[in-house]
Enzyme design. Structure first.
Site, PDB file in Angstrom:
ATOM      1  N   THR A 144       0.821  -1.219   0.000  1.00 39.25           N
ATOM      2  CA  THR A 144       0.000   0.000   0.000  1.00 39.25           C
ATOM      3  C   THR A 144       0.851   1.264   0.000  1.00 39.25           C
ATOM      4  O   THR A 144       1.981   1.260   0.511  1.00 39.25           O
ATOM      5  CB  THR A 144      -0.911  -0.009   1.251  1.00 39.25           C
ATOM      6  N   ASP A 145       0.271   2.364  -0.499  1.00 37.03           N
ATOM      7  CA  ASP A 145       0.949   3.667  -0.420  1.00 37.03           C
ATOM      8  C   ASP A 145       1.127   4.124   1.028  1.00 37.03           C
ATOM      9  O   ASP A 145       1.921   5.027   1.295  1.00 37.03           O
ATOM     10  CB  ASP A 145       0.183   4.732  -1.216  1.00 37.03           C
ATOM     11  N   GLU A 146       0.374   3.512   1.956  1.00 37.11           N
ATOM     12  CA  GLU A 146       0.448   3.978   3.346  1.00 37.11           C
ATOM     13  C   GLU A 146       1.808   3.683   3.979  1.00 37.11           C
ATOM     14  O   GLU A 146       2.139   4.251   5.020  1.00 37.11           O
ATOM     15  CB  GLU A 146      -0.700   3.375   4.163  1.00 37.11           C
ATOM     16  N   TYR A 168      -1.550  -0.487  11.036  1.00 37.89           N
ATOM     17  CA  TYR A 168      -1.802  -1.128   9.737  1.00 37.89           C
ATOM     18  C   TYR A 168      -0.625  -0.895   8.801  1.00 37.89           C
ATOM     19  O   TYR A 168      -0.076  -1.839   8.221  1.00 37.89           O
ATOM     20  CB  TYR A 168      -3.094  -0.570   9.109  1.00 37.89           C
ATOM     21  N   LYS A 172       2.166  -3.536   7.148  1.00 31.95           N
ATOM     22  CA  LYS A 172       2.371  -3.683   5.701  1.00 31.95           C
ATOM     23  C   LYS A 172       3.842  -3.421   5.340  1.00 31.95           C
ATOM     24  O   LYS A 172       4.414  -4.116   4.496  1.00 31.95           O
ATOM     25  CB  LYS A 172       1.457  -2.730   4.927  1.00 31.95           C
TER      26      LYS A 172
HETATM   27  P1  NAD Z   1     -10.085  -6.894   2.630  1.00 35.23           P
HETATM   28  O1  NAD Z   1     -10.038  -6.641   4.091  1.00 35.23           O
HETATM   29  O2  NAD Z   1     -11.351  -6.613   1.868  1.00 35.23           O
HETATM   30  O3  NAD Z   1      -9.708  -8.409   2.320  1.00 35.23           O
HETATM   31  C1  NAD Z   1      -8.701  -9.112   2.993  1.00 35.23           C
HETATM   32  C2  NAD Z   1      -8.933 -10.597   2.771  1.00 35.23           C
HETATM   33  O4  NAD Z   1      -7.866 -11.307   3.409  1.00 35.23           O
HETATM   34  C3  NAD Z   1     -10.234 -11.106   3.381  1.00 35.23           C
HETATM   35  O5  NAD Z   1     -10.886 -11.974   2.480  1.00 35.23           O
HETATM   36  C4  NAD Z   1      -9.780 -11.854   4.636  1.00 35.23           C
HETATM   37  O6  NAD Z   1     -10.649 -12.908   5.012  1.00 35.23           O
HETATM   38  C5  NAD Z   1      -8.422 -12.361   4.183  1.00 35.23           C
HETATM   39  N1  NAD Z   1      -7.486 -12.637   5.286  1.00 35.23           N
HETATM   40  C6  NAD Z   1      -7.196 -11.815   6.329  1.00 35.23           C
HETATM   41  N2  NAD Z   1      -6.281 -12.413   7.129  1.00 35.23           N
HETATM   42  C7  NAD Z   1      -5.978 -13.614   6.550  1.00 35.23           C
HETATM   43  C8  NAD Z   1      -5.094 -14.659   6.887  1.00 35.23           C
HETATM   44  N3  NAD Z   1      -4.340 -14.608   7.991  1.00 35.23           N
HETATM   45  N4  NAD Z   1      -5.025 -15.740   6.067  1.00 35.23           N
HETATM   46  C9  NAD Z   1      -5.801 -15.804   4.949  1.00 35.23           C
HETATM   47  N5  NAD Z   1      -6.667 -14.846   4.594  1.00 35.23           N
HETATM   48  C10 NAD Z   1      -6.751 -13.759   5.381  1.00 35.23           C
HETATM   49  O7  NAD Z   1      -8.867  -6.072   2.025  1.00 35.23           O
HETATM   50  P2  NAD Z   1      -8.675  -5.396   0.595  1.00 35.23           P
HETATM   51  O8  NAD Z   1      -9.140  -3.995   0.662  1.00 35.23           O
HETATM   52  O9  NAD Z   1      -9.188  -6.308  -0.455  1.00 35.23           O
HETATM   53  O10 NAD Z   1      -7.088  -5.353   0.528  1.00 35.23           O
HETATM   54  C11 NAD Z   1      -6.351  -6.435  -0.047  1.00 35.23           C
HETATM   55  C12 NAD Z   1      -4.883  -6.118   0.041  1.00 35.23           C
HETATM   56  O11 NAD Z   1      -4.628  -4.895  -0.643  1.00 35.23           O
HETATM   57  C13 NAD Z   1      -4.370  -5.931   1.463  1.00 35.23           C
HETATM   58  O12 NAD Z   1      -3.108  -6.530   1.555  1.00 35.23           O
HETATM   59  C14 NAD Z   1      -4.282  -4.420   1.617  1.00 35.23           C
HETATM   60  O13 NAD Z   1      -3.266  -4.078   2.523  1.00 35.23           O
HETATM   61  C15 NAD Z   1      -3.931  -4.003   0.206  1.00 35.23           C
HETATM   62  N6  NAD Z   1      -4.341  -2.647  -0.187  1.00 35.23           N
HETATM   63  C16 NAD Z   1      -5.646  -2.245  -0.006  1.00 35.23           C
HETATM   64  C17 NAD Z   1      -6.016  -0.970  -0.415  1.00 35.23           C
HETATM   65  C18 NAD Z   1      -7.439  -0.475  -0.264  1.00 35.23           C
HETATM   66  O14 NAD Z   1      -7.690   0.731  -0.469  1.00 35.23           O
HETATM   67  N7  NAD Z   1      -8.417  -1.336   0.065  1.00 35.23           N
HETATM   68  C19 NAD Z   1      -5.063  -0.111  -0.991  1.00 35.23           C
HETATM   69  C20 NAD Z   1      -3.742  -0.569  -1.156  1.00 35.23           C
HETATM   70  C21 NAD Z   1      -3.412  -1.849  -0.756  1.00 35.23           C
HETATM   71  P1  TYD Z   2     -10.386   4.778   4.714  1.00 34.70           P
HETATM   72  O1  TYD Z   2     -11.423   4.377   3.732  1.00 34.70           O
HETATM   73  O2  TYD Z   2     -10.419   4.173   6.077  1.00 34.70           O
HETATM   74  O3  TYD Z   2      -8.969   4.561   4.004  1.00 34.70           O
HETATM   75  P2  TYD Z   2      -7.471   4.982   4.497  1.00 34.70           P
HETATM   76  O4  TYD Z   2      -7.496   5.270   5.939  1.00 34.70           O
HETATM   77  O5  TYD Z   2      -6.727   3.734   4.179  1.00 34.70           O
HETATM   78  O6  TYD Z   2      -7.085   6.148   3.646  1.00 34.70           O
HETATM   79  O7  TYD Z   2     -10.436   6.362   4.903  1.00 34.70           O
HETATM   80  C1  TYD Z   2     -10.284   7.232   3.795  1.00 34.70           C
HETATM   81  C2  TYD Z   2     -10.275   8.641   4.350  1.00 34.70           C
HETATM   82  O8  TYD Z   2     -11.559   8.922   4.913  1.00 34.70           O
HETATM   83  C3  TYD Z   2      -9.264   8.835   5.475  1.00 34.70           C
HETATM   84  O9  TYD Z   2      -8.719  10.168   5.371  1.00 34.70           O
HETATM   85  C4  TYD Z   2     -10.115   8.736   6.735  1.00 34.70           C
HETATM   86  C5  TYD Z   2     -11.458   9.283   6.282  1.00 34.70           C
HETATM   87  N1  TYD Z   2     -12.631   8.715   7.000  1.00 34.70           N
HETATM   88  C6  TYD Z   2     -13.554   9.566   7.610  1.00 34.70           C
HETATM   89  O10 TYD Z   2     -13.448  10.808   7.562  1.00 34.70           O
HETATM   90  N2  TYD Z   2     -14.609   8.993   8.281  1.00 34.70           N
HETATM   91  C7  TYD Z   2     -14.771   7.650   8.378  1.00 34.70           C
HETATM   92  O11 TYD Z   2     -15.751   7.189   9.027  1.00 34.70           O
HETATM   93  C8  TYD Z   2     -13.827   6.800   7.715  1.00 34.70           C
HETATM   94  C9  TYD Z   2     -13.973   5.294   7.764  1.00 34.70           C
HETATM   95  C10 TYD Z   2     -12.771   7.369   7.030  1.00 34.70           C
END
Ligand code: NAD
Ligand code: TYD
Length: 364
Positions: A144-146, A168, A172
């Site tokens: 992630t960019d985070e 988090y 990562k």
């Molecule tokens: P999500 O929470 O929707 O899905 C995570 C999945 O992983 C779920 O199906 C969960 O059951 C499974 N899981 C969790 N722990 C596990 C374990 N120990 N063993 C097997 N399975 C497990 O998350 P997402 O938003 O789909 O993100 C997927 C990946 O992308 C993550 O690694 C996250 O860090 C990364 N990512 C997400 C975003 C975003 O904006 N959502 C952005 C950048 C990177």
């Molecule tokens: P989020 O979807 O949790 O993603 P991330 O923290 O990974 O960027 O949040 C996106 C942005 O929205 C972040 O700046 C936090 C803000 N946010 C709120 O203002 N209220 C909320 O209830 C949530 C969940 C997020």
């Protein structure tokens, strides 16, 4: 070591979540013979329904298998890695707010889990070295960019230092550093992607966009943290999944690739667009206590991925409109995701915040 192409067998960990399930649906939908085994623990965020389209289609189902299990469990991972040409690791605890409340699960999956995957990859690479399998598998670690932390100005490039600021993001970053160390030490075939804030169908309603859409549909308050001027660069889930497939096929071993979004916006700007699409008033928005350590801005440079030939396809306005339509049309999906521990989580995260909230100024 060769990057896997059509017809390969992929192990997709975390494939029942938001981005992982999109990757599975899209790769299977190409119908190019690729086989996928999903390994997923089915935490509150994982949902087998997200893979229903694949499991209900006879041609895709014949190339698909689902295993419920934990990436931190070597006995679950080892046999699956032995049968795979590549591992794509989406598995993680993914919500920053939950990582602030309870960090332990983030470390177990993000650090111990990644370590278990790397040990399996190492064993398979050694087997390939002994001629016991034809090629060593490749690992793609989804990051992630985070990991860059908050970026006040400019855009992060892959060589920038990692400076995570939430549990988090730290988990990562730790996972990525393990991947890097195993690549350098044992010569494993591993690549990493750093994706931007992602949105689209099947996004768990704890995250900003789906939380605000589903709350607004029920005329519930929309809890905007702090001044709402934090900036995120939004990436449609099909572009994120597509970029991951592209890096899996074409990425250079040992490299990291930023996957930026298509629209850098403040949270307020996102909420304004959502309310316009939903036909709901700004008066639903409440200013609530900020997230501790809230990152002000993420922004990445995408030149490295661009040089590999990847271009995002979905513009934000089009992607947001189709996402809102998807939530309107899939009420049973999001209501089901708001069961289980949802009420307890929601009360812990928002009850005090909403009780002490104020009307959000429309024009700060
Ligand atoms: P999500 O929470 O929707 O899905 C995570 C999945 O992983 C779920 O199906 C969960 O059951 C499974 N899981 C969790 N722990 C596990 C374990 N120990 N063993 C097997 N399975 C497990 O998350 P997402 O938003 O789909 O993100 C997927 C990946 O992308 C993550 O690694 C996250 O860090 C990364 N990512 C997400 C975003 C975003 O904006 N959502 C952005 C950048 C990177
Ligand atoms: P989020 O979807 O949790 O993603 P991330 O923290 O990974 O960027 O949040 C996106 C942005 O929205 C972040 O700046 C936090 C803000 N946010 C709120 O203002 N209220 C909320 O209830 C949530 C969940 C997020």
């Amino acid at each position: 070591m060769t990057a896997p192409g059509p017809g390969a067998h992929l192990l997709v960990s975390g494939g029942a979540g938001f981005i992982g399930s999109c990757f599975v649906r899209d790769v299977m939908g190409r119908r190019d013979g690729t086989r996928i085994t999903v390994l997923d623990k089915l935490t509150y965020a994982g949902n087998r329904v997200n893979l229903g389209e694949v499991e209900a289609d006879p041609e895709m189902a014949a190339r698909f298998a689902f295993v419920q299990g934990d990436i931190a469990d070597p006995s679950a991972v080892a046999p699956l890695a032995a049968a795979a040409d590549a591992i794509v690791n989406f598995a993680a605890e993914s919500h920053v707010d939950r990582s602030i409340l309870e960090p332990a699960a983030f470390l177990r999956t993000g650090v111990d889990g990644v370590h278990v995957l790397l040990e399996a990859l190492r064993a398979e690479t050694e087997r390939a070295g002994r001629g016991e399998r034809s090629l060593a598998p490749r690992l793609l670690q989804v990051s992630t960019d985070e990991v860059y932390g908050s970026v006040d100005e400019g855009r992060s490039v892959e060589a920038d230092p990692l400076a995570p600021r939430s549990p988090y993001a730290a988990a990562k970053a730790a996972g990525e550093l393990l991947v890097r160390a195993y690549r350098v030490t044992y010569g494993l075939d591993a690549v990493t992607t750093r994706g931007s804030n992602t949105y689209g169908p099947y996004h768990h309603p704890e995250k900003l966009i789906p939380l605000f859409v589903t709350n607004a549909l029920d005329d519930l308050p929309l809890p905007l943290y702090g001044d709402g001027l934090q900036r995120r660069d939004w990436l449609h889930v099909s572009d994120h999944a597509g970029a991951i497939a592209h890096v899996l096929a074409h990425g250079v071993a040992g490299e990291v690739y930023n996957v930026p979004g298509s629209a850098e916006l403040t949270n307020r700007e996102v909420v304004e667009r959502l309310l316009a699409l939903l036909g709901k008033p700004w008066s639903l928005v409440r200013t609530v206590a900020d997230r501790p350590g809230h990152d002000r801005r993420y922004a990445m440079d995408g030149a490295h991925l661009g040089a590999l030939g990847w271009v995002n396809r979905v513009g934000f306005d089009e992607g947001l409109a189709s996402t809102v339509t998807w939530y309107r049309e899939h009420e049973s999906w999001w209501r089901a995701a708001r069961r289980g521990d949802w009420d307890a989580y929601y009360a812990r995260q928002y009850a005090e915040r909403l009780a002490t909230s104020s009307a959000a100024d429309a024009n700060p």
